[in-house]
Design an enzyme around this catalytic site. Structure first.
Site, PDB file in Angstrom:
ATOM      1  N   HIS A   1      17.513  -0.738  25.894  1.00 44.83           N
ATOM      2  CA  HIS A   1      16.282  -0.263  26.587  1.00 44.83           C
ATOM      3  C   HIS A   1      15.462  -1.410  27.180  1.00 44.83           C
ATOM      4  O   HIS A   1      15.332  -2.491  26.716  1.00 44.83           O
ATOM      5  CB  HIS A   1      15.585   0.658  25.817  1.00 44.83           C
ATOM      6  CG  HIS A   1      14.349   1.312  26.349  1.00 44.83           C
ATOM      7  ND1 HIS A   1      13.250   1.033  26.873  1.00 44.83           N
ATOM      8  CD2 HIS A   1      14.659   2.927  26.659  1.00 44.83           C
ATOM      9  CE1 HIS A   1      12.589   2.255  27.537  1.00 44.83           C
ATOM     10  NE2 HIS A   1      13.660   3.254  27.258  1.00 44.83           N
TER      11      HIS A   1
ATOM     12  N   ASP B   1      19.090   8.587  24.405  1.00 47.20           N
ATOM     13  CA  ASP B   1      20.297   9.559  24.659  1.00 47.20           C
ATOM     14  C   ASP B   1      21.318   9.423  23.775  1.00 47.20           C
ATOM     15  O   ASP B   1      22.038  10.236  24.054  1.00 47.20           O
ATOM     16  CB  ASP B   1      20.642   8.594  25.978  1.00 47.20           C
ATOM     17  CG  ASP B   1      19.743   9.155  27.448  1.00 47.20           C
ATOM     18  OD1 ASP B   1      19.128  10.248  27.482  1.00 47.20           O
ATOM     19  OD2 ASP B   1      19.387   8.282  28.199  1.00 47.20           O
TER      20      ASP B   1
HETATM   21  N1  CMC Z   1      25.537  -2.155  25.813  1.00 45.46           N
HETATM   22  C1  CMC Z   1      25.963  -3.730  25.767  1.00 45.46           C
HETATM   23  N2  CMC Z   1      25.357  -4.676  26.317  1.00 45.46           N
HETATM   24  C2  CMC Z   1      23.971  -4.156  26.612  1.00 45.46           C
HETATM   25  C3  CMC Z   1      23.593  -2.834  26.756  1.00 45.46           C
HETATM   26  C4  CMC Z   1      24.568  -1.899  26.057  1.00 45.46           C
HETATM   27  N3  CMC Z   1      23.985  -0.689  26.381  1.00 45.46           N
HETATM   28  N4  CMC Z   1      22.223  -2.863  27.289  1.00 45.46           N
HETATM   29  C5  CMC Z   1      21.991  -4.168  27.653  1.00 45.46           C
HETATM   30  N5  CMC Z   1      23.064  -5.007  26.978  1.00 45.46           N
HETATM   31  C6  CMC Z   1      22.903  -6.520  27.267  1.00 45.46           C
HETATM   32  C7  CMC Z   1      23.353  -6.921  28.815  1.00 45.46           C
HETATM   33  O1  CMC Z   1      24.640  -7.062  28.798  1.00 45.46           O
HETATM   34  C8  CMC Z   1      22.479  -8.183  28.766  1.00 45.46           C
HETATM   35  O2  CMC Z   1      23.181  -9.205  28.255  1.00 45.46           O
HETATM   36  P1  CMC Z   1      23.264 -10.766  28.810  1.00 45.46           P
HETATM   37  O3  CMC Z   1      21.872 -11.038  28.770  1.00 45.46           O
HETATM   38  O4  CMC Z   1      24.268 -11.278  27.831  1.00 45.46           O
HETATM   39  O5  CMC Z   1      23.860 -10.926  30.280  1.00 45.46           O
HETATM   40  C9  CMC Z   1      21.468  -7.891  28.006  1.00 45.46           C
HETATM   41  O6  CMC Z   1      21.630  -6.865  27.160  1.00 45.46           O
HETATM   42  C10 CMC Z   1      20.443  -7.251  29.107  1.00 45.46           C
HETATM   43  O7  CMC Z   1      20.589  -6.081  29.569  1.00 45.46           O
HETATM   44  P2  CMC Z   1      20.004  -5.612  31.092  1.00 45.46           P
HETATM   45  O8  CMC Z   1      20.982  -4.640  31.634  1.00 45.46           O
HETATM   46  O9  CMC Z   1      19.640  -6.778  31.850  1.00 45.46           O
HETATM   47  O10 CMC Z   1      18.961  -4.816  30.523  1.00 45.46           O
HETATM   48  P3  CMC Z   1      17.902  -3.883  31.244  1.00 45.46           P
HETATM   49  O11 CMC Z   1      16.611  -3.850  30.621  1.00 45.46           O
HETATM   50  O12 CMC Z   1      17.925  -4.095  32.720  1.00 45.46           O
HETATM   51  O13 CMC Z   1      18.715  -2.380  31.255  1.00 45.46           O
HETATM   52  C11 CMC Z   1      19.369  -0.407  30.168  1.00 45.46           C
HETATM   53  C12 CMC Z   1      18.192  -1.533  30.250  1.00 45.46           C
HETATM   54  C13 CMC Z   1      18.877   0.881  29.562  1.00 45.46           C
HETATM   55  C14 CMC Z   1      19.532   0.135  31.789  1.00 45.46           C
HETATM   56  C15 CMC Z   1      20.765  -1.127  29.833  1.00 45.46           C
HETATM   57  O14 CMC Z   1      20.365  -1.544  28.236  1.00 45.46           O
HETATM   58  C16 CMC Z   1      21.685   0.010  29.785  1.00 45.46           C
HETATM   59  O15 CMC Z   1      22.262  -0.200  30.772  1.00 45.46           O
HETATM   60  N6  CMC Z   1      22.194   1.026  28.633  1.00 45.46           N
HETATM   61  C17 CMC Z   1      23.236   1.815  28.750  1.00 45.46           C
HETATM   62  C18 CMC Z   1      22.642   3.034  29.586  1.00 45.46           C
HETATM   63  C19 CMC Z   1      21.726   3.654  28.873  1.00 45.46           C
HETATM   64  O16 CMC Z   1      21.925   4.034  27.538  1.00 45.46           O
HETATM   65  N7  CMC Z   1      20.487   4.184  29.249  1.00 45.46           N
HETATM   66  C20 CMC Z   1      19.696   5.123  29.025  1.00 45.46           C
HETATM   67  C21 CMC Z   1      18.354   4.196  28.824  1.00 45.46           C
HETATM   68  S1  CMC Z   1      17.002   4.998  27.760  1.00 45.46           S
HETATM   69  C22 CMC Z   1      16.570   6.469  28.739  1.00 45.46           C
HETATM   70  C23 CMC Z   1      16.433   6.507  29.968  1.00 45.46           C
HETATM   71  O17 CMC Z   1      15.760   5.645  30.864  1.00 45.46           O
HETATM   72  O18 CMC Z   1      16.823   7.388  30.759  1.00 45.46           O
END
Ligand code: CMC
Length: 385
Positions: free
Chosen positions: A268, A322
């Site tokens: 998140h 989720d």
């Molecule tokens: N699985 C594995 N690694 C992850 C995940 C995950 N679900 N989420 C983040 N990371 C890692 C990512 O690879 C990155 O690693 P590194 O720094 O080594 O490159 C680091 O954590 C930061 O990730 P990010 O994608 O830059 O983080 P963000 O704040 O841009 O994204 C997020 C947040 C929710 C989009 C992301 O965690 C994600 O894609 N999660 C999976 C999809 C999901 O469950 N979405 C629902 C979100 S909550 C409800 C909503 O908003 O609707």
């Protein structure tokens, strides 16, 4: 210093606008380090225990808990605006049954603007009517599409049932078990609002142009649909089925980490601990399992949560809202591709609160950009390219 680094230093560009305040708001509050979520100052746990979805919407939109009379009047109005015009149903008949229900919902939300076109954004009566209409009709449209894509007539809303029980009834034509209806209502409360997420931002940007509330909700629905936002709950169920067994969990997580693949339902932008809503949803799932039997993927989910915490906890990646919602919805007999439309039904409350707040002190959103293209480029005639 290169031009790019000079510009970067001046503007401090943040991809995804991470940490950049987009508005001032008193609607909800998140502390991502402590795992706190409050609506208008009230902890989400307290609302989940004591409130209802419609009372929570009233709180979010008008800023205070309603009195008994105010709540009764609000519920009454919503109850009597649940029906949708036959022309909207006719429009839905033309939608392909293979289309995603989020796309159908977005089209229907936008279509409401055709039928209720008077726009009087400074008239409290207009604001109230739009709030009532959207909260009342969105669930009916979701349920109608579900019936119609199976070749059935939509089921008319039942005025003797409350909001959540009526929605579950319109999906199946069966009066739901009271526990199922209450659990569903809590799910709606949990998803109703969550500060400046992508769809809410989208709603506020659209609202800031002073367009109508149906366009505001339609644009927010489109934004919620993506797999990185509301669409993740559906993807979680696909992932649990793909993993299949508890033994496969560890290799699956390791494979994802090695290949930089996101594990759905985890991580998140704001929470760096387990999302408080995930904890409540897990408890709700267990309550449902006690009464109606355990989901075959629940053990896989619990093991996955454990292994992800072990492998990715140091990066602040834990279960988000989720992760357990799909297991709850599936136990309620809801098909997987309705999970995100249900998220939308709930989030309409938050979007409308932000619409109203935006209108109260509006300035059109018009951010800037850092241009990375060329200048004074020659126009090359087509035959010379
Ligand atoms: N699985 C594995 N690694 C992850 C995940 C995950 N679900 N989420 C983040 N990371 C890692 C990512 O690879 C990155 O690693 P590194 O720094 O080594 O490159 C680091 O954590 C930061 O990730 P990010 O994608 O830059 O983080 P963000 O704040 O841009 O994204 C997020 C947040 C929710 C989009 C992301 O965690 C994600 O894609 N999660 C999976 C999809 C999901 O469950 N979405 C629902 C979100 S909550 C409800 C909503 O908003 O609707």
């Amino acid at each position: 210093m290169t031009v790019a680094s000079e510009i970067k230093a001046t503007f401090e560009f943040k991809p995804g606008l991470e940490g950049v305040p987009a508005t001032m708001s008193s609607i909800s509050f998140v502390d991502g380090q402590k795992g706190i979520l409050e609506y208008r100052g009230i902890p989400i746990q307290e609302l989940a225990e004591k409130s209802t979805f419609l009372e929570t919407c009233y709180l979010l939109i008008w800023g205070e808990l309603p009195t008994k009379q105010e709540l009764e009047a609000f519920e009454h109005e919503i109850r009597y605006h649940r029906r949708i015009k036959y022309r909207i149903r006719d429009m839905m008949k033309c939608f392909p049954e293979s289309g995603h229900p989020m796309d159908a919902l977005q089209a229907c939300a936008a279509a409401l603007g055709l039928f209720y076109s008077r726009r009087a954004l400074d008239d409290p009566a207009y604001i109230r009517a739009a709030v009532v209409r959207l909260l009342a009709k969105i669930p009916t449209m979701v349920a109608a599409f579900q019936m119609m894509r199976k070749g059935n007539d939509p089921i008319q809303p039942r005025d003797d049932l409350d909001y959540s029980a009526n929605f579950l009834y319109m999906l199946t034509e069966q009066e739901p078990d009271p526990l199922a209806a209450r659990v569903f209502d809590i799910c709606l409360m949990l998803h109703a609002e969550h500060t400046m997420n992508a769809s809410t931002f989208s709603a506020r940007v659209t609202a800031s142009t002073l367009t109508d509330p149906y366009a505001v909700v339609a644009s927010a629905v489109g934004t919620l649909a993506g797999p990185l936002h509301g669409g993740a709950n559906e993807e979680v169920m696909t992932m649990l089925a793909e993993i299949g067994t508890v033994e496969n969990v560890r290799p699956y997580v390791e494979h994802c980490i090695q290949n930089k693949k996101k594990i759905m339902g985890f991580g998140h932008r704001v929470y760096k601990v387990k999302d408080p809503r995930a904890t409540i949803l897990q408890n709700l799932a267990e309550k449902l399992f006690e009464k109606f039997g355990r989901d075959k993927y629940y053990d896989v989910a619990v093991e996955l949560e454990k292994v992800v915490a072990e492998k990715l906890g140091h990066k602040g990646i834990y279960a988000n809202v989720d992760f357990y919602s799909g297991l709850v919805y599936r136990k309620l007999g809801i098909p997987d591709d309705l999970f995100t439309p249900i998220f939308a039904i709930a989030r309409v409350g938050g979007w409308l609160a932000h619409w109203k707040e935006q209108l109260a002190e509006n300035r059109i959103y018009r951010p800037t950009q850092i241009y990375t293209g060329s200048h004074q480029a020659p126009y090359v005639p087509i035959e010379e390219r």
